[in-house]
Design a protein around this motif. Structure first.
Motif, PDB file in Angstrom:
ATOM      1  N   ASN A  52      25.141  36.272  -8.357  1.00  6.77           N
ATOM      2  CA  ASN A  52      24.065  36.544  -7.353  1.00  6.77           C
ATOM      3  C   ASN A  52      23.865  35.722  -6.458  1.00  6.77           C
ATOM      4  O   ASN A  52      24.427  34.568  -6.097  1.00  6.77           O
ATOM      5  CB  ASN A  52      22.704  36.565  -8.250  1.00  6.77           C
ATOM      6  N   ARG A  53      22.992  36.240  -5.246  1.00  6.43           N
ATOM      7  CA  ARG A  53      22.867  35.593  -4.105  1.00  6.43           C
ATOM      8  C   ARG A  53      22.320  34.049  -4.221  1.00  6.43           C
ATOM      9  O   ARG A  53      22.103  33.198  -3.548  1.00  6.43           O
ATOM     10  CB  ARG A  53      21.913  36.161  -3.183  1.00  6.43           C
ATOM     11  N   PHE A  54      21.446  33.866  -5.411  1.00  6.80           N
ATOM     12  CA  PHE A  54      20.688  32.800  -5.789  1.00  6.80           C
ATOM     13  C   PHE A  54      21.841  31.585  -5.817  1.00  6.80           C
ATOM     14  O   PHE A  54      21.561  30.586  -5.261  1.00  6.80           O
ATOM     15  CB  PHE A  54      20.056  32.925  -7.297  1.00  6.80           C
ATOM     16  N   GLU A  55      22.707  31.724  -6.668  1.00  7.59           N
ATOM     17  CA  GLU A  55      23.587  30.665  -7.041  1.00  7.59           C
ATOM     18  C   GLU A  55      24.399  30.095  -5.922  1.00  7.59           C
ATOM     19  O   GLU A  55      24.885  29.261  -5.576  1.00  7.59           O
ATOM     20  CB  GLU A  55      24.490  30.927  -8.327  1.00  7.59           C
ATOM     21  N   HIS A  56      24.934  31.317  -4.997  1.00  6.76           N
ATOM     22  CA  HIS A  56      25.499  31.205  -3.696  1.00  6.76           C
ATOM     23  C   HIS A  56      24.673  30.342  -2.737  1.00  6.76           C
ATOM     24  O   HIS A  56      25.200  29.244  -2.075  1.00  6.76           O
ATOM     25  CB  HIS A  56      25.795  32.415  -3.011  1.00  6.76           C
ATOM     26  N   SER A  57      23.217  30.714  -2.653  1.00  3.93           N
ATOM     27  CA  SER A  57      22.428  29.700  -1.801  1.00  3.93           C
ATOM     28  C   SER A  57      22.296  28.458  -2.328  1.00  3.93           C
ATOM     29  O   SER A  57      22.239  27.430  -1.417  1.00  3.93           O
ATOM     30  CB  SER A  57      21.094  30.506  -1.681  1.00  3.93           C
ATOM     31  N   LEU A  58      22.089  28.335  -3.543  1.00  2.00           N
ATOM     32  CA  LEU A  58      22.244  26.714  -4.091  1.00  2.00           C
ATOM     33  C   LEU A  58      23.700  26.038  -3.595  1.00  2.00           C
ATOM     34  O   LEU A  58      23.545  24.804  -3.265  1.00  2.00           O
ATOM     35  CB  LEU A  58      21.908  26.741  -5.544  1.00  2.00           C
ATOM     36  N   GLY A  59      24.669  26.714  -3.716  1.00  2.01           N
ATOM     37  CA  GLY A  59      25.870  25.994  -3.410  1.00  2.01           C
ATOM     38  C   GLY A  59      26.017  25.843  -1.875  1.00  2.01           C
ATOM     39  O   GLY A  59      26.535  24.738  -1.448  1.00  2.01           O
ATOM     40  N   VAL A  60      25.531  26.658  -1.007  1.00  2.17           N
ATOM     41  CA  VAL A  60      25.492  26.357   0.503  1.00  2.17           C
ATOM     42  C   VAL A  60      24.561  25.311   0.734  1.00  2.17           C
ATOM     43  O   VAL A  60      24.997  24.437   1.624  1.00  2.17           O
ATOM     44  CB  VAL A  60      24.974  27.683   1.283  1.00  2.17           C
ATOM     45  N   ALA A  61      23.431  25.208   0.333  1.00  4.69           N
ATOM     46  CA  ALA A  61      22.539  24.111   0.547  1.00  4.69           C
ATOM     47  C   ALA A  61      23.328  22.844  -0.321  1.00  4.69           C
ATOM     48  O   ALA A  61      22.898  21.856   0.558  1.00  4.69           O
ATOM     49  CB  ALA A  61      21.058  24.385  -0.609  1.00  4.69           C
ATOM     50  N   CYS A  62      23.934  22.717  -1.200  1.00  7.70           N
ATOM     51  CA  CYS A  62      24.650  21.611  -1.635  1.00  7.70           C
ATOM     52  C   CYS A  62      25.671  21.267  -0.749  1.00  7.70           C
ATOM     53  O   CYS A  62      25.339  19.812  -0.101  1.00  7.70           O
ATOM     54  CB  CYS A  62      25.235  21.762  -2.927  1.00  7.70           C
ATOM     55  N   LEU A  63      26.408  21.889  -0.160  1.00  6.48           N
ATOM     56  CA  LEU A  63      27.500  21.718   0.778  1.00  6.48           C
ATOM     57  C   LEU A  63      26.845  21.151   2.194  1.00  6.48           C
ATOM     58  O   LEU A  63      27.334  20.481   2.732  1.00  6.48           O
ATOM     59  CB  LEU A  63      28.548  22.884   1.064  1.00  6.48           C
ATOM     60  N   ALA A  64      25.954  21.727   2.576  1.00  7.49           N
ATOM     61  CA  ALA A  64      25.068  21.468   3.952  1.00  7.49           C
ATOM     62  C   ALA A  64      24.812  20.068   3.969  1.00  7.49           C
ATOM     63  O   ALA A  64      24.956  19.325   4.726  1.00  7.49           O
ATOM     64  CB  ALA A  64      24.313  22.591   4.246  1.00  7.49           C
TER      65      ALA A  64
END
Length: 538
Positions: A52-64
């Motif tokens: 879902n968009r939930f885990e993708h957003s967590l991943g982008v936050a992590c990489l950012a």
């Protein structure tokens, strides 16, 4: 840090989140993303693509955060503060807050049709939902920082009037070349979800990043990794995001939502954060479970999705990027129907199948039964080489950057970096052959109007007779048998030979089997009648 939480993630193992960012995660606005599939309708083709968009957003936050901290540590002269890192991390976390049901189906297709003439994109809703989140959750976050986060989401440093570091806007939403951590995450996550491991090292790319001339550059030895990232983006769009079945389901969901919108008033909720929070993929269940007679049409369409009675792709072709506008203007449902009704059947087509009801079906055919899908496919910068927009450095000159020239990366680059995938769908099986005939009549008329060599678009192979696949005679006997398609015409035709069907193509493969079985039984029951029928069609 005290109070940090760890989120288990299949891509990055554990993601550590500080209390400030957790306050944003623990909100209705962010938790809503658990109910929106990252790949929309592709999940109905690839069962593993259930993320879902939930885990993708967590991943982008992590990489950012990792990218910002890497730049701060390795280039202290940049003056990156902890406040900068936090805002970049929050931009990565909240960049998709505004995605609607089924992700891009909502803003790319449904909203433009439901609210004609209105300019709206999910990034607008992301900012709306971000403001609502901060206000509703009473998060103590400075207004200037809120504006900074929203500008980072938009990738627009101009909104901060020069107050912020320009290169920070390239971490989450890079408008200069598209190389950002949003792309890093979705390519890695989506590839894993469909069962592909991929060979792109995100850690290597992040550690390769360096700010030169106020923009993020990469080590020249990682140019092939950047190219691979861009190619993988193209490949995912072509094979996964635009899969013919996923696209058919997209159009069915759009039709269902358009049928339900006058009753449910769905589209009008895009500017109401208190309503938008409940617009997720569960719209499908809400419609199907309703007993409102006004939703009967929408329910019927969604029930077809459930039972896999989908819209059918009657033809497809890859067309040249330069010709895309001609196809937008001339290959439309209205023109396909007009061409189908004006198309003159040959004598052989009339007698191809005595039970063909094509002429009767033709009277019922309307533009609403036809879908024309034009899907642009490219490496990230439309028809341009994406590496022309990325600057690189070398260990010999770490503070100087340049665009790689011919031979600096590879001599095996493709001649073109963009194409358009054209697909024609019918909403009712009975129109399959008729719609294909109308579409092909349009392309044939265009080909007849062009002089040899006039078009920049190579339409493909000649329209060959059955059995025209022959080995290329110039190859030695020990070479692999390359097949070429030959035809009698010196002029190429625009038809995809692999999709060709008779004009009176059966409503479904099962019906075709029934018709053939019935014909066989008739011949067995009455051999003379079968021979007479053959003589009439000869």
């Amino acid at each position: 840090m005290s109070g940090d939480r760890c989120f288990s993630d299949p891509i990055y193992d554990y993601i550590r989140i500080c209390p400030t960012v957790c306050a944003f995660i623990d909100s209705p606005q962010f938790q809503r993303l658990r109910e929106i599939k990252q790949l929309g309708t592709s999940y109905l083709v690839w069962p593993g693509a259930s993320h879902n968009r939930f885990e993708h957003s967590l991943g982008v936050a992590c990489l950012a955060r990792v990218m910002a901290e890497h730049l701060a540590k390795n280039q202290p002269e940049l003056g990156i503060t902890e406040r900068d890192v936090l805002c970049v991390e929050l931009a990565g976390l909240c960049h998709d807050l505004g995605h609607g049901p089924w992700s891009h189906v909502w803003d790319n297709h449904f909203i433009p049709k439901a609210l004609k003439g209105k300019t709206w994109k999910h990034e607008d809703a992301s900012e709306m939902m971000f403001d609502a989140l901060v206000q509703e959750m009473k998060i103590d976050f400075p207004p200037a920082d809120c504006e900074f986060v929203k500008a980072l989401i938009a990738g627009d440093p101009g909104r901060c009037n020069g107050r912020e570091k320009t290169f920070l806007f390239e971490i989450v939403a890079n408008k200069r070349n598209g190389i950002d951590v949003d792309k890093f995450d979705y390519i890695a996550r989506d590839s894993r979800a469909i069962g592909e491991k991929g060979n792109i090292s995100l850690t290597r790319l992040i550690h390769s990043a360096r700010v030169i001339e106020n923009q993020i550059c990469y080590d020249i030895k990682d140019a092939n990794q950047i190219y691979e990232l861009c190619y993988t983006r193209f490949s995912l769009h072509k094979r996964i995001y635009n899969h013919k079945t996923a696209k058919a389901i997209e159009y069915m969901i759009i039709d269902a939502l358009l049928a339900a919108d006058p009753i449910m008033k769905i589209a009008q909720q895009i500017h109401q954060p208190e309503k938008y929070i409940f617009l997720t993929d569960d719209l499908r269940g809400r419609i199907q479970s309703s007993d409102d007679p006004r939703l009967a049409e929408a329910r019927a369409i969604l029930n077809r999705v459930t039972t896999r009675r989908l819209y059918k792709c009657v033809d497809y072709k890859v067309i040249d990027w330069a010709d895309r506008q001609w196809f937008r203007d001339n290959v439309t449902p209205e023109k396909i129907v007009e061409a189908a009704k004006n198309h003159t059947l040959s004598e052989s087509e009339y007698h191809e199948n005595e039970e063909d009801t094509g002429l009767v079906e033709l009277e019922d055919l309307e533009p609403k039964h036809v879908i024309v899908d034009l899907a642009p496919m490219h490496y990230g910068m439309q028809d341009k080489n994406p590496l022309d927009f990325v600057k690189f450095y070398s260990k010999h000159n770490p503070d100087k950057c340049a665009t790689p020239g011919p031979g600096d990366v590879s001599l095996l680059m493709p001649a073109k970096f963009a194409e358009v995938l054209l697909r024609i769908y019918t909403k009712e099986d009975r129109f399959f052959g008729i719609v294909q005939a109308g579409y092909r009549a349009i392309l044939k008329n265009r080909q007849d109007d062009l002089s040899p060599g006039e078009s920049s678009y190579d339409y493909g192979v000649d329209n060959p007779p059955v059995g025209a696949l022959t080995p290329t005679p110039t190859l030695p006997p020990t070479s692999p048998r390359n097949l070429s398609i030959s035809g009698s015409s010196s002029k190429t035709t625009p038809f995809n030979v692999f999709m060709t069907v008779p004009r009176g193509f059966p409503k479904s493969p099962s019906q075709g089997m029934k018709m053939r079985s019935q014909a066989k039984r008739e011949r067995e029951d009455d051999p003379e009648a079968g021979r007479a029928k053959k003589r009439r069609t000869a």
